[in-house]
Design a protein around this motif. Structure first.
Motif, PDB file in Angstrom:
ATOM      1  N   ARG A 105       0.855  -1.212  -0.119  1.00  0.00           N
ATOM      2  CA  ARG A 105      -0.119  -0.001   0.224  1.00  0.00           C
ATOM      3  C   ARG A 105       0.838   1.249  -0.187  1.00  0.00           C
ATOM      4  O   ARG A 105       0.157   2.533   0.310  1.00  0.00           O
ATOM      5  N   HIS A 106       2.317   0.914  -0.228  1.00  0.00           N
ATOM      6  CA  HIS A 106       3.076   2.352  -0.137  1.00  0.00           C
ATOM      7  C   HIS A 106       4.144   2.170  -1.410  1.00  0.00           C
ATOM      8  O   HIS A 106       3.949   1.135  -2.151  1.00  0.00           O
ATOM      9  N   ARG A 107       5.392   2.841  -1.124  1.00  0.00           N
ATOM     10  CA  ARG A 107       6.265   2.656  -2.031  1.00  0.00           C
ATOM     11  C   ARG A 107       6.906   1.028  -1.970  1.00  0.00           C
ATOM     12  O   ARG A 107       6.646   0.555  -1.089  1.00  0.00           O
ATOM     13  N   ASP A 108       7.704   0.775  -3.007  1.00  0.00           N
ATOM     14  CA  ASP A 108       8.184  -0.571  -3.169  1.00  0.00           C
ATOM     15  C   ASP A 108       9.320  -0.536  -1.885  1.00  0.00           C
ATOM     16  O   ASP A 108      10.262   0.123  -2.032  1.00  0.00           O
ATOM     17  N   TYR A 109       9.031  -1.552  -1.053  1.00  0.00           N
ATOM     18  CA  TYR A 109       9.921  -1.712   0.057  1.00  0.00           C
ATOM     19  C   TYR A 109      11.299  -2.192  -0.333  1.00  0.00           C
ATOM     20  O   TYR A 109      12.512  -1.780   0.085  1.00  0.00           O
ATOM     21  N   HIS A 110      11.385  -2.738  -1.584  1.00  0.00           N
ATOM     22  CA  HIS A 110      12.906  -3.046  -2.071  1.00  0.00           C
ATOM     23  C   HIS A 110      13.555  -1.870  -2.102  1.00  0.00           C
ATOM     24  O   HIS A 110      14.854  -1.926  -1.710  1.00  0.00           O
ATOM     25  N   ASP A 111      13.003  -1.008  -2.938  1.00  0.00           N
ATOM     26  CA  ASP A 111      13.982   0.363  -3.015  1.00  0.00           C
ATOM     27  C   ASP A 111      14.152   1.052  -1.698  1.00  0.00           C
ATOM     28  O   ASP A 111      15.418   1.486  -1.618  1.00  0.00           O
ATOM     29  N   VAL A 112      13.215   1.210  -0.679  1.00  0.00           N
ATOM     30  CA  VAL A 112      13.416   1.746   0.341  1.00  0.00           C
ATOM     31  C   VAL A 112      14.479   1.229   1.184  1.00  0.00           C
ATOM     32  O   VAL A 112      15.455   1.749   1.599  1.00  0.00           O
TER      33      VAL A 112
END
Length: 385
Positions: A105-112
């Motif tokens: 439901r938010h930004r792609d956690y892989h990138d974060v």
């Protein structure tokens, strides 16, 4: 290596991890084989990986971290909390809306997470050099490499793998993203986590599709997360009604865990849910063409499955909704360019108005050349939902 210098560097890693937004960190020893590797081999041998061909292809490299990188001595395992600010199961009572898994439901956690891991790994190597420990190397991994992150997190003391096979934490419940830093530094490992599930089986009983053959075992072929995200094949008819309005992933086994009484809301701004993804209307999602899909889900992990797969999931939810006002949109998708979308439009139309589906059947079959779509029309004649 100096034990005192290593201990000081380990403290630095924990402090810097917290500065970068990781709520938990620990050290696992990289030597030896992982017991979880044997369980994974059984999982693959029984075919429970479904169409995820990368699992058998990378199986041998998952058995031990040193099979992936022979020089690794220690693994820094880190966790970032993505806890929701509301009960994720409430959306299941709103059939006109689509249920999206909390993690998406938010930004792609892989990138974060990967960006933070790279920063921490760089500072770790530099600090090792200035501390007199010599030249060392580090590699970062977030879910995309053959790394057994959940077993490693348990070894590093971050929690334990529950009966639903996911990591559980006494401090954050079910809601943790994991990443790891493999390093040539030989840190002292932390004490492993201890299983605290006891006799509880809430997660097993909550599964809508009975995807757990036994505690600590998962059959991905029955899992809604696998069905709505991983497989490109048509979702078997036996699971469609049980999916309800789940259009991307499923949180049932995570959300019902009693350990979530200790869960916390996400603090990282990029992991706080977008309001328009908490409970999106199905009518809006069914209207997405490829360009609109890509724009709406820009930066989201949902974008990876593509518009056709996503809209086909939404059609199953539409059929389960019994919302007749969705009939015009469903009927229009009978002519979609994607066979997977047309196939699920047939199923949804039958669920919403069987008489209308039967009326359209003959003409549709005259025009339809795709075997999958034709199969759905033939199933309609036989009265199978």
């Amino acid at each position: 290596m100096s034990r005192a210098a290593l201990a000081s560097l380990k403290d630095f890693v924990g402090d810097d991890a917290r500065r970068l937004g990781f709520e938990a960190s620990g050290i696992a020893d990289a030597s030896g084989n992982l017991l979880a590797g044997e369980r994974l081999a059984e999982f693959v041998a029984e075919g429970r990986h479904g169409t995820m061909g990368w699992m058998p292809e990378t199986l041998d490299r998952r058995r031990s971290p040193r099979d992936l990188w022979p020089d690794v001595r220690s693994i820094v395992v880190l966790a970032m909390n993505y806890g929701p600010d509301e009960d994720p199961l409430e959306i299941l009572d709103r059939p006109e809306r689509g249920a999206i898994s909390v993690y998406a439901r938010h930004r792609d956690y892989h990138d974060v997470v990967k960006g933070r891991l790279k920063e921490l790994a760089g500072r770790l190597v530099a600090r090792a050099r200035t501390s007199g420990l010599g030249e060392h190397d580090a590699k970062v991994f977030v879910d995309t490499a053959p790394v057994m992150e959940k077993p490693l997190a348990e070894l590093a003391g971050l929690g334990w793998q529950g009966k639903h096979t996911n990591l559980l934490s006494r401090d954050f419940g079910s809601w943790l993203f994991l990443g790891s830093i493999f390093t040539t530094l030989d840190f002292q490992a932390d004490a492993p986590g201890r299983d605290r599930c006891g006799s509880c089986r809430a997660c097993l009983d909550a599964c809508p599709t009975n995807a757990f053959p036994a505690p600590y075992q998962l059959d991905a072929r029955r899992c809604i997360s696998y069905l709505t995200i991983e497989t490109k094949a048509v979702i078997p008819r036996e699971f469609r009604a049980a999916m309800g309005n789940r259009i991307y992933g499923c949180d049932d086994c995570l959300a019902v865990c009693p350990w979530n009484k200790f869960a916390q809301d996400a603090r990282e701004a990029k992991l706080i849910a977008r309001e328009d993804l908490k409970a999106p209307r199905l009518d809006g999602l069914l209207a997405l063409d490829d360009g609109a899909f890509r724009a709406f889900f820009s930066g989201s992990p949902i974008k990876r499955i593509g518009r056709d797969k996503f809209v086909s999931n939404c059609l199953i939810a539409a059929g389960n909704s019994r919302q007749r006002r969705l009939l015009p949109q469903v009927a229009a998708l009978l002519g979609d360019a994607a066979p997977l979308v047309r196939a699920m439009a047939v199923w949804a139309l039958c669920r919403l108005d069987r008489g209308e589906a039967l009326r359209l059947r003959a003409d549709a079959l005259d025009r339809e050349t795709d075997a999958m779509v034709r199969s759905e029309w033939h199933a309609l004649q036989k009265g199978r939902d």
